[in-house]
Design a protein around this motif. Structure first.
Motif, PDB file in Angstrom:
ATOM      1  N   THR A  37       1.235 -12.373   6.621  1.00 32.01           N
ATOM      2  CA  THR A  37       1.591 -12.202   5.328  1.00 32.01           C
ATOM      3  C   THR A  37       1.296 -10.400   4.991  1.00 32.01           C
ATOM      4  N   VAL A  38       1.816  -9.728   4.258  1.00 30.98           N
ATOM      5  CA  VAL A  38       1.779  -8.890   3.129  1.00 30.98           C
ATOM      6  C   VAL A  38       1.187  -9.372   2.274  1.00 30.98           C
ATOM      7  N   ASN A  39       1.487 -10.047   1.477  1.00 27.20           N
ATOM      8  CA  ASN A  39       0.996 -10.883  -0.048  1.00 27.20           C
ATOM      9  C   ASN A  39      -0.202 -11.236   1.058  1.00 27.20           C
ATOM     10  N   GLU A  40      -0.677 -12.099   1.418  1.00 23.84           N
ATOM     11  CA  GLU A  40      -2.031 -12.756   2.001  1.00 23.84           C
ATOM     12  C   GLU A  40      -3.050 -11.560   2.357  1.00 23.84           C
ATOM     13  N   ILE A  41      -2.854 -10.274   2.776  1.00 23.37           N
ATOM     14  CA  ILE A  41      -4.072  -9.534   3.510  1.00 23.37           C
ATOM     15  C   ILE A  41      -3.668  -8.724   1.832  1.00 23.37           C
ATOM     16  N   CYS A  42      -2.915  -8.426   0.754  1.00 22.67           N
ATOM     17  CA  CYS A  42      -3.078  -7.995  -0.853  1.00 22.67           C
ATOM     18  C   CYS A  42      -4.491  -8.647  -1.488  1.00 22.67           C
ATOM     19  N   GLU A  43      -3.896 -10.093  -1.169  1.00 18.20           N
ATOM     20  CA  GLU A  43      -4.871 -11.090  -1.469  1.00 18.20           C
ATOM     21  C   GLU A  43      -6.241 -11.198  -1.071  1.00 18.20           C
ATOM     22  N   HIS A  44      -6.473 -11.956  -0.294  1.00 20.71           N
ATOM     23  CA  HIS A  44      -7.987 -11.042   0.736  1.00 20.71           C
ATOM     24  C   HIS A  44      -8.175 -10.102  -0.338  1.00 20.71           C
ATOM     25  N   SER A  45      -7.717  -9.116   0.084  1.00 22.10           N
ATOM     26  CA  SER A  45      -8.546  -7.861   0.252  1.00 22.10           C
ATOM     27  C   SER A  45      -8.311  -7.475  -1.450  1.00 22.10           C
ATOM     28  N   SER A  46      -7.835  -7.865  -2.839  1.00 20.05           N
ATOM     29  CA  SER A  46      -7.810  -8.360  -4.126  1.00 20.05           C
ATOM     30  C   SER A  46      -7.064  -6.872  -4.742  1.00 20.05           C
ATOM     31  N   TYR A  47      -6.084  -6.288  -3.769  1.00 15.74           N
ATOM     32  CA  TYR A  47      -5.001  -4.696  -4.162  1.00 15.74           C
ATOM     33  C   TYR A  47      -3.712  -5.774  -4.042  1.00 15.74           C
ATOM     34  N   PRO A  48      -2.854  -4.689  -5.169  1.00 15.72           N
ATOM     35  CA  PRO A  48      -1.634  -5.413  -5.147  1.00 15.72           C
ATOM     36  C   PRO A  48      -1.020  -4.612  -4.009  1.00 15.72           C
ATOM     37  N   ARG A  49       0.192  -5.585  -3.902  1.00 18.68           N
ATOM     38  CA  ARG A  49       1.140  -4.565  -2.837  1.00 18.68           C
ATOM     39  C   ARG A  49       1.790  -3.940  -2.692  1.00 18.68           C
ATOM     40  N   ALA A  50       1.892  -3.053  -3.914  1.00 18.58           N
ATOM     41  CA  ALA A  50       2.866  -1.535  -4.632  1.00 18.58           C
ATOM     42  C   ALA A  50       1.280  -0.574  -3.721  1.00 18.58           C
ATOM     43  N   THR A  51       0.199  -1.297  -4.058  1.00 14.88           N
ATOM     44  CA  THR A  51      -1.145  -0.230  -3.260  1.00 14.88           C
ATOM     45  C   THR A  51      -0.941  -0.487  -1.775  1.00 14.88           C
ATOM     46  N   PHE A  52      -0.836  -1.584  -1.216  1.00  7.77           N
ATOM     47  CA  PHE A  52      -0.877  -1.717  -0.010  1.00  7.77           C
ATOM     48  C   PHE A  52       0.826  -0.567   0.571  1.00  7.77           C
ATOM     49  N   TYR A  53       1.285  -0.781  -0.186  1.00  7.81           N
ATOM     50  CA  TYR A  53       2.496   0.269   0.525  1.00  7.81           C
ATOM     51  C   TYR A  53       1.941   1.715   0.080  1.00  7.81           C
ATOM     52  N   ASN A  54       0.931   2.168  -0.291  1.00  6.54           N
ATOM     53  CA  ASN A  54       1.116   3.722  -0.163  1.00  6.54           C
ATOM     54  C   ASN A  54      -0.101   3.527   0.757  1.00  6.54           C
ATOM     55  N   TYR A  55      -0.432   2.676   1.590  1.00  4.70           N
ATOM     56  CA  TYR A  55      -0.670   2.719   2.871  1.00  4.70           C
ATOM     57  C   TYR A  55      -0.136   2.854   3.489  1.00  4.70           C
ATOM     58  N   PHE A  56       0.561   1.873   3.541  1.00  2.38           N
ATOM     59  CA  PHE A  56       1.532   1.313   5.319  1.00  2.38           C
ATOM     60  C   PHE A  56       2.475   1.093   4.464  1.00  2.38           C
ATOM     61  N   ASP A  57       3.296   1.181   6.107  1.00  2.54           N
ATOM     62  CA  ASP A  57       4.520   0.545   6.198  1.00  2.54           C
ATOM     63  C   ASP A  57       4.720  -0.678   6.191  1.00  2.54           C
ATOM     64  N   ASP A  58       3.591  -1.828   6.854  1.00  2.00           N
ATOM     65  CA  ASP A  58       3.760  -2.780   6.946  1.00  2.00           C
ATOM     66  C   ASP A  58       2.665  -3.305   7.596  1.00  2.00           C
ATOM     67  N   LYS A  59       2.569  -4.863   7.743  1.00  2.00           N
ATOM     68  CA  LYS A  59       1.435  -5.377   8.308  1.00  2.00           C
ATOM     69  C   LYS A  59       1.022  -4.605  10.114  1.00  2.00           C
ATOM     70  N   TYR A  60       1.848  -4.206  10.457  1.00  6.45           N
ATOM     71  CA  TYR A  60       2.188  -3.823  11.980  1.00  6.45           C
ATOM     72  C   TYR A  60       1.366  -2.409  11.922  1.00  6.45           C
ATOM     73  N   ASP A  61       1.251  -1.263  10.463  1.00  3.13           N
ATOM     74  CA  ASP A  61       0.876   0.196  10.260  1.00  3.13           C
ATOM     75  C   ASP A  61      -0.682   0.042  10.409  1.00  3.13           C
TER      76      ASP A  61
END
Length: 196
Positions: A37-61
């Motif tokens: 999940t995106v939450n797991e990706i964020c947890e393992h990268s130590s970045y918040p979901r908002a930062t994830f969505y600044n760069y990617f649309d979803d985990k496929y991206d």
């Protein structure tokens, strides 16, 4: 892909992108892509979901970005002026070497993502697209008696076949043997054998 990989990334963007792609590969070595999940990706990268969505649309991206990172490590841009067939052999050699160096990671990933899974299928599709890009159709229009698109498909599918046979299906062969298989299977399309 939401993030424009053609522009020069800042140091901060590089760190962030590295963290997300590293997190994806770490997670893929312990669970299937579908379960991540995106939450797991964020947890393992130590970045918040908002930062994830600044760069990617979803985990496929993010997955598309991860594949692009792998291709960048093969460094084919320096061979752009070579004959397309020579470029394909260099691509094969570099891909073979890269997969050999990272074989343990790929084995762990394949433990949780089967040969028939979305992840492996997507990898094959992306690798094929990159090879078609390497085998520039404009470079070979006058070299074959059959349409160049068919030649490109044949070359790409043959390279994928050998890489899959050795790395994904775990048939043992040396790089020299793999190269011999490739040359044998591609020899029927030798320009001299099929002049226009």
């Amino acid at each position: 892909m939401k993030y424009d990989i053609t522009k020069k990334a800042t140091k901060g963007a590089e760190r962030t992108l590295n963290a997300f792609s590293s997190a994806m590969f770490r997670l893929l070595s312990v669970k299937s892509f579908e379960e991540i999940t995106v939450n797991e990706i964020c947890e393992h990268s130590s970045y918040p979901r908002a930062t994830f969505y600044n760069y990617f649309d979803d985990k496929y991206d993010l997955l598309n970005y991860c594949w692009q990172c792998l291709y960048n490590q093969i460094h084919l841009e320096e061979y752009i002026d070579l004959d397309p067939e020579k470029r394909l052999y260099i691509f094969f050699d570099r891909a073979y070497e890269f997969l050999t160096v990272h074989q343990d990671i790929f084995k762990r990933i394949l433990k949780f993502n089967s040969y028939e899974s979305f992840l492996v299928s997507h990898f094959r599709i992306q690798l094929g697209a990159k090879m078609r890009e390497v085998f520039n159709l404009d470079d070979c229009k006058d070299n074959y008696a059959i349409p160049c698109e068919i030649v490109a498909e044949h070359y790409c599918n043959t390279i994928l076949l050998i890489l899959e046979w050795h790395f994904l299906k775990e048939n043992i062969c040396t790089k020299v043997q793999a190269h011999e298989y490739l040359e044998y299977l591609l020899s029927s399309l030798n320009k001299k054998a099929f002049p226009k």
